[in-house]
Design an enzyme around this catalytic site. Sequence first.
Site, PDB file in Angstrom:
ATOM      1  CG  ASP A 246      -0.422 -15.953  -6.687  1.00 45.34           C
ATOM      2  OD1 ASP A 246       0.782 -15.960  -6.412  1.00 45.34           O
ATOM      3  OD2 ASP A 246      -0.964 -16.826  -7.406  1.00 45.34           O
ATOM      4  CD  GLU A 247      -6.103 -13.020  -2.305  1.00 45.82           C
ATOM      5  OE1 GLU A 247      -6.370 -12.493  -1.207  1.00 45.82           O
ATOM      6  OE2 GLU A 247      -6.899 -13.751  -2.913  1.00 45.82           O
TER       7      GLU A 247
END
Length: 302
Positions: A246-247
């Site tokens: 999620d980055e």
Amino acid sequence: MTINMEQNEKSNLENNRYVNRARLLVKCSDKPGIVSALSTFLHQYDANIIESNQFSTDPEKGMFFIRIEYYSDNLPLKAKQMEKEFEKIATEYQMEYHFYYRNIRQRSAIFVSKETHCLLELLWEWQNGDLETDIALVISNHETARSMVEALGIPFYYIPANKDIRQQVEKEQIRLVEEYQVDVLILARYMQILTPDFVNHFKNRIINIHHSFLPAFIGAGPYERAFARGVKLIGATSHYVTNDLDEGPIIEQDVERVDHRDDAEQLKKIGRQIERRVLVKAVKWHLENRIIVEGNKTIVFQ
């Protein structure tokens, strides 16, 4: 006539309509003369610039980004020669670049799990002709979406997945994606973690929707954690997938205001609406070649 055949006919009409239109995306260190060189090059091939957007991070030491859409008569006959000739300019300015031709539609694969709201939004936009793509197939680790997908004539593949068989599953997924000649993978609430090998295989070609306004509440259960924290804004984030959970580079985000009367289930309901619109925007911008990835950020020309 099936829905899929109707969509193919629409795609062919669109392809013919845009046969002489293309887009050029360029990234390089900023210096004088870049725009002039690009304009002169296109003029040499009787290309008319329809739209041009540019951005510089710093005129002295920064990076330069530009997206140009252009029209040129008999473009398919010129394209290879133009690309070959452009290599000289690219070498001089040390450019990263890509030509995209409007008559060549990108092919997409949608990955989904149990929740189908994002999938349905994508299918609706596709049926309306508002997504510049051919949906080649849908892959899911649940059977939930089969009927709605196959009703549109789109191949549906059920591939059970869990952490114990992840490599085996991804091997089959890669085989299917390559067999269908897919250009972009869309994770429409596909609730499985992808391995580094899979992600590296499709660098900057996997678009995810995360049900949180990143970087807040990374990982699973963001709405429950948001409720526990008493947030007043909830949101969703669409991003390219990298090996950092999620980055990856963020493409689009949006939020809605909530208050103390909204429990976790109500937050989820509101959140699904945000997720749908955020994912569709991100996918559209990718398909319209409006995004340039720079490090862990994106330049999005709107």
